[in-house]
Design a protein around this motif. Structure first.
Motif, mmCIF file in Angstrom:
data_model
loop_
_atom_site.group_PDB
_atom_site.id
_atom_site.type_symbol
_atom_site.label_atom_id
_atom_site.label_comp_id
_atom_site.label_asym_id
_atom_site.label_seq_id
_atom_site.Cartn_x
_atom_site.Cartn_y
_atom_site.Cartn_z
ATOM 1 N N LYS A 120 96.262 -99.832 -44.945
ATOM 2 C CA LYS A 120 96.839 -98.956 -45.975
ATOM 3 C C LYS A 120 97.049 -97.549 -45.411
ATOM 4 N N ALA A 121 96.090 -97.081 -44.619
ATOM 5 C CA ALA A 121 96.215 -95.755 -44.000
ATOM 6 C C ALA A 121 97.444 -95.715 -43.096
ATOM 7 N N ALA A 122 97.636 -96.780 -42.316
ATOM 8 C CA ALA A 122 98.804 -96.850 -41.420
ATOM 9 C C ALA A 122 100.103 -96.867 -42.226
ATOM 10 N N GLU A 123 100.088 -97.561 -43.349
ATOM 11 C CA GLU A 123 101.273 -97.620 -44.219
ATOM 12 C C GLU A 123 101.623 -96.232 -44.755
ATOM 13 N N ILE A 124 100.609 -95.474 -45.163
ATOM 14 C CA ILE A 124 100.832 -94.115 -45.684
ATOM 15 C C ILE A 124 101.421 -93.225 -44.598
ATOM 16 N N VAL A 125 100.880 -93.314 -43.376
ATOM 17 C CA VAL A 125 101.380 -92.497 -42.264
ATOM 18 C C VAL A 125 102.834 -92.834 -41.976
ATOM 19 N N THR A 126 103.156 -94.126 -41.960
ATOM 20 C CA THR A 126 104.521 -94.571 -41.662
ATOM 21 C C THR A 126 105.510 -94.080 -42.724
ATOM 22 N N GLU A 127 105.117 -94.192 -43.990
ATOM 23 C CA GLU A 127 106.013 -93.799 -45.089
ATOM 24 C C GLU A 127 106.170 -92.282 -45.186
ATOM 25 N N SER A 128 105.077 -91.555 -44.969
ATOM 26 C CA SER A 128 105.113 -90.096 -45.154
ATOM 27 C C SER A 128 105.564 -89.348 -43.906
ATOM 28 N N ASN A 129 105.319 -89.949 -42.739
ATOM 29 C CA ASN A 129 105.612 -89.286 -41.459
ATOM 30 C C ASN A 129 104.875 -87.949 -41.343
ATOM 31 N N ASP A 130 103.684 -87.904 -41.945
ATOM 32 C CA ASP A 130 102.881 -86.677 -41.947
ATOM 33 C C ASP A 130 102.046 -86.613 -40.661
ATOM 34 N N LYS A 131 102.205 -85.522 -39.905
ATOM 35 C CA LYS A 131 101.565 -85.419 -38.593
ATOM 36 C C LYS A 131 100.052 -85.277 -38.682
ATOM 37 N N SER A 132 99.571 -84.509 -39.650
ATOM 38 C CA SER A 132 98.120 -84.336 -39.766
ATOM 39 C C SER A 132 97.446 -85.649 -40.154
ATOM 40 N N ALA A 133 98.119 -86.427 -41.011
ATOM 41 C CA ALA A 133 97.586 -87.744 -41.404
ATOM 42 C C ALA A 133 97.570 -88.689 -40.204
ATOM 43 N N ALA A 134 98.641 -88.641 -39.415
ATOM 44 C CA ALA A 134 98.718 -89.491 -38.220
ATOM 45 C C ALA A 134 97.607 -89.139 -37.233
ATOM 46 N N TYR A 135 97.339 -87.845 -37.077
ATOM 47 C CA TYR A 135 96.293 -87.401 -36.148
ATOM 48 C C TYR A 135 94.918 -87.891 -36.607
ATOM 49 N N HIS A 136 94.651 -87.797 -37.919
ATOM 50 C CA HIS A 136 93.350 -88.250 -38.436
ATOM 51 C C HIS A 136 93.179 -89.750 -38.204
ATOM 52 N N LEU A 137 94.230 -90.514 -38.485
ATOM 53 C CA LEU A 137 94.156 -91.960 -38.275
ATOM 54 C C LEU A 137 93.941 -92.279 -36.797
#
Length: 358
Positions: A120-137
């Motif tokens: 689910k976290a990966a799905e959120i990162v893919t949909e939002s393209n948010d860099k800070s979220a991607a870094y946390h994941l």
């Protein structure tokens, strides 16, 4: 004096710099009187409602009213504040609802990772393209030793230094090359040295070239060319030579007057060997090897264009004797190819009017 209506009117008409402060003070007065709805109105007029209204309602233990108030707003700060409150009470699903409304993708991913819901976290990162979220994941995946996915999400966060660090650590040279080409010049050169030590010269050449170290890229090209000649398999040698020539040709197109003259001349010799005469002339001229440029044209019967003539013409500060001889040689080369007008012009510049007239 407690005459709030007049105080607000004076502030509105004569002292607007203190208007918001007056509304705030009135809201605090109303709060002490228990007139909560009016207090909320004046906190909003004072623009202090984001912190004061939640504080007031929370202190009064009116949690339901506070939730209703938050539901009516679209203010991101208030939505995030309420989401954090719900998260502190371990009501994660409801917290996520408010994080989503606030478009706080980092917090959404953080909660998903805490719950272990990495898909689910990966799905959120893919949909939002948010860099800070991607870094946390990426950091969470690295801690779980899922290095390949961590490298990918570090790259999505734009943190190519971390992608490169992990790729080097785990020996993923394909990923290392992929992300090195997207990184800064300093990282490119660092990765180029890594590949150079491993003997993977083609990758090192490409990174040195893109990283701006053209001299080193050329040196490695010549080294790779020598290794290609020594290859036992003829087909392999031809393949290596073709690859080296293509890379060197690409590098040659980026060379400039500030490049080391010896490097320019060496590159020009290589291009002459592969019959790339036009580009070789330019490099000889950049290296101020005018005589070699003209001799190459004479020896190989290179067709000299008007533009090439201009580049080959020696500078004013050149020794007069050498300059005349060089201009005569250019005139001779032009005469041999039938460019009589240009040849005549060069002979005139060389002071040989007889040949010019002929």
């Amino acid at each position: 004096a407690g005459v709030w209506a007049k105080a607000i009117k004076v502030a509105q008409t004569h002292d607007r710099i203190h208007l918001k402060n007056t509304h705030h003070l009135y809201a605090k007065h109303l709060e002490t009187l228990g007139e909560i709805d009016d207090a909320i109105e004046h906190y909003e007029l004072a623009n202090t409602h984001k912190t004061e209204v939640p504080r007031m309602l929370f202190n009064l233990d009116r949690i339901d009213d506070l939730e209703d108030y938050v539901n009516k707003t679209e203010d991101a700060d208030m939505l995030k504040w309420w989401a954090k409150y719900l998260e502190s009470k371990q009501r994660y699903d409801r917290a996520n609802k408010y994080y989503a409304r606030a478009q706080d993708y980092l917090s959404l991913v953080r909660v998903c990772c805490y719950k272990g819901d990495y898909p689910k976290a990966a799905e959120i990162v893919t949909e939002s393209n948010d860099k800070s979220a991607a870094y946390h994941l990426a950091r969470q995946l690295e801690s779980k030793a899922e290095y390949e996915d961590a490298i990918e999400y570090y790259a999505k966060a734009g943190c190519f230094n971390h992608s490169i660090r992990l790729a080097r650590k785990t020996g993923m040279d394909g990923e290392l090359m992929r992300y090195a080409l997207k990184s800064t010049h300093s990282l490119m050169l660092e990765c180029a040295q890594h590949f150079e030590k491993k003997g993977e010269l083609e990758k090192a050449i490409q990174l040195h070239h893109k990283g701006g170290d053209l001299s080193r890229a050329l040196d490695l090209c010549f080294r790779a060319g020598e290794e290609g000649k020594a290859a036992p398999n003829k087909r392999e040698a031809q393949h290596k030579n073709a690859a080296v020539f293509e890379m060197l040709n690409n590098i040659a197109s980026d060379l400039g007057h500030d490049t080391n003259p010896q490097t320019l001349a060496k590159c020009a010799d290589f291009l002459v060997h592969h019959k790339q005469y036009d580009r070789a002339v330019e490099l000889y001229v950049m290296a101020k090897k005018y005589i070699q440029a003209v001799e190459m044209c004479l020896e190989n019967r290179v067709t000299i264009s008007e533009a090439m003539v201009e580049t080959m013409t020696p500078p004013e500060d050149m020794d007069s004797g050498e300059k005349k001889a060089l201009l005569s040689d250019i005139g001779k080369a032009l005469k041999l190819q039938g460019s009589y007008t240009l040849a005549s012009k060069k002979y005139v510049q060389a002071g040989d009017r007889v040949r010019a007239i002929k």
